[in-house]
Design an enzyme around this catalytic site. Structure first.
Site, PDB file in Angstrom:
ATOM      1  N   ASP A 100      75.427  20.736  33.381  1.00 40.18           N
ATOM      2  CA  ASP A 100      73.984  20.607  33.634  1.00 40.18           C
ATOM      3  C   ASP A 100      73.631  20.120  35.039  1.00 40.18           C
ATOM      4  O   ASP A 100      72.665  19.369  35.233  1.00 40.18           O
ATOM      5  CB  ASP A 100      73.350  19.696  32.577  1.00 40.18           C
ATOM      6  CG  ASP A 100      73.153  20.452  31.270  1.00 40.18           C
ATOM      7  OD1 ASP A 100      72.869  21.668  31.330  1.00 40.18           O
ATOM      8  OD2 ASP A 100      73.283  19.840  30.202  1.00 40.18           O
ATOM      9  N   ASP A 160      71.355  28.061  28.039  1.00 44.01           N
ATOM     10  CA  ASP A 160      70.660  27.093  28.890  1.00 44.01           C
ATOM     11  C   ASP A 160      71.170  27.118  30.329  1.00 44.01           C
ATOM     12  O   ASP A 160      70.442  26.792  31.273  1.00 44.01           O
ATOM     13  CB  ASP A 160      70.837  25.653  28.363  1.00 44.01           C
ATOM     14  CG  ASP A 160      70.787  25.538  26.859  1.00 44.01           C
ATOM     15  OD1 ASP A 160      71.172  26.509  26.180  1.00 44.01           O
ATOM     16  OD2 ASP A 160      70.381  24.489  26.351  1.00 44.01           O
TER      17      ASP A 160
HETATM   18  N1  GLY Z   1      69.812  22.097  27.385  1.00 50.18           N
HETATM   19  C1  GLY Z   1      69.656  21.451  26.143  1.00 50.18           C
HETATM   20  C2  GLY Z   1      68.308  21.625  25.553  1.00 50.18           C
HETATM   21  O1  GLY Z   1      67.548  22.473  25.963  1.00 50.18           O
HETATM   22  O2  GLY Z   1      68.018  20.903  24.625  1.00 50.18           O
END
Ligand code: GLY
Length: 387
Positions: A100, A160
């Site tokens: 992330d 994501d």
């Molecule tokens: N990237 C994790 C979420 O969207 O909860």
């Protein structure tokens, strides 16, 4: 493409909504300048946390948007204080063993560099891009989302990550080192090839074979079931693909954008704020995920820059309708210190079939607040993305 009858938010209404959001950000600055904002609220109030969560970049992003709106140096100073914290985090590798890096470093540090020329912001963001590159798996061509690198039970990427790869496109432009962009292209190609089902819905996570690199199967973590469509995964698809198109101009990205968007629109209830999983429809007693609506509005407004006139107008109208609905039924106008901006987000809801840890159900969520402000900013200005 499905159409809706909801009223559009006018430019005037969008500016007023943005100003209300900026006033709340201002009120919350003392709480979240030397600490970060938790991923989700408790009864709409955010606790503070250390800079250790994947979500900590969104709050500084809100501060930068507030600074762009007002030019008030109190915002600039607070956001730059947070840049110090983000540089410390990446230099000391604090909770960065995951993918992330874009969520963390684009709205905090790339923004700082683009808006103020902060060298610390640039340095931190480039270190974060390097950190993301360490998670690239040659066998399969993707960024491993979580866990020990190469572990067979974690040999997967998640949709994501489409919001993490813009950090690499930026790093390639910034440094002239094409490797960043090459890895980003390969990840996006793998994702578009495997994560989109024939009906345009998406898998949240996708496993690859660690021996051969061949695609294995899709599975959910935060959606209702493996074969359902998690609303926010679909939203990350819409916006992430639009951002990839911004950097690559590959026609297949635009095709994928249209398919994923059409499926998202089909799954919406009439008020355009999705249930947390699109398996649920009008009348179901399930929480919504308002953050998905803001994310998709940003994707629509980004894509509207590249498509022909009529299609662009459709996208702008849809975004303004989504935002109209959010302002009417989810936006918070005022409250005590720590209050969030947008109600009815859902971080992770447990189902009998998924593997998530339940958190932040029907609450404000940090990214929901950020993308709401970004979408309002996009609606009212020719905004230059932090992504
Ligand atoms: N990237 C994790 C979420 O969207 O909860």
């Amino acid at each position: 493409m499905r159409t809706f009858s909801n009223p559009e938010l006018t430019a005037n209404e969008a500016e007023r909504a943005l100003d209300r959001a900026v006033a709340i950000v201002r009120q919350n600055l003392p709480l979240f300048t030397h600490r970060c904002q938790n991923h989700s609220s408790v009864h709409d109030i955010y606790p503070a946390c250390d800079n250790v969560q994947w979500t900590c970049g969104f709050w500084p992003g809100e501060i930068w948007l507030a600074w762009e709106r007002t030019g008030d140096d109190a915002f600039r100073a607070a956001a730059l204080t947070l840049v110090d914290s983000f540089l410390h985090r990446i230099e000391n590798k604090i909770e960065v063993d995951h993918h992330d890096m874009g969520f963390l470093y684009s709205p905090s540090c790339v923004a700082a560099w683009k808006l103020t020329g902060s060298e610390k912001g640039r340095k931190a963001a480039l270190l974060a891009a390097d950190q993301l590159c360490t998670r690239f798996q040659e066998k399969g061509g993707f960024f491993q989302a979580w866990g020990e690198l190469g572990a067979p039970d974690n040999y997967r990427y998640i949709i994501d990550c489409l919001l993490n790869v813009p950090l690499l496109y930026w790093a390639a432009e910034e440094t002239g080192d094409e490797r960043y962009a090459r890895l980003a292209h390969r990840h996006v190609a793998t994702c578009l090839a495997n994560s989109i089902r024939p009906d345009g819905s998406t898998y949240h996570t996708f496993f690859m074979d660690p021996e051969t690199g061949a695609p294995r199967y899709g599975a959910t973590c935060q959606g209702y079931r493996d074969d359902s469509c998690w609303a926010r995964g679909q939203a990350w698809g819409v916006y992430g693909i639009a951002l990839s198109y911004r950097y690559t101009r590959r026609p297949e990205h635009l095709d994928a954008f249209r398919r994923v968007l059409a499926c998202y629109l089909e799954g919406l209830p009439e008020d355009m704020v999705p249930y947390w999983d699109m398996t649920f429809t009008s009348g179901d007693e399930e929480p919504r995920d308002s953050s998905s609506a803001s994310i998709v509005a940003c994707g629509l407004l980004e894509a509207a820059r590249y498509v022909p006139g009529d299609e662009a107008n459709d996208y702008r109208r849809l975004a303004a309708q989504m935002l109209g609905s959010l302002v009417k039924s989810c936006a918070i106008r005022s409250g005590p210190q720590g209050i969030g901006l947008v109600r009815h987000g859902t971080y992770s809801k447990k189902s009998p079939y998924n593997t998530c840890t339940p958190e932040g159900v029907d609450e404000c969520v940090s990214w929901g607040d950020y993308f709401y402000m970004e979408a309002l900013t996009r609606l009212t200005t020719d905004w230059k993305p932090y992504w």
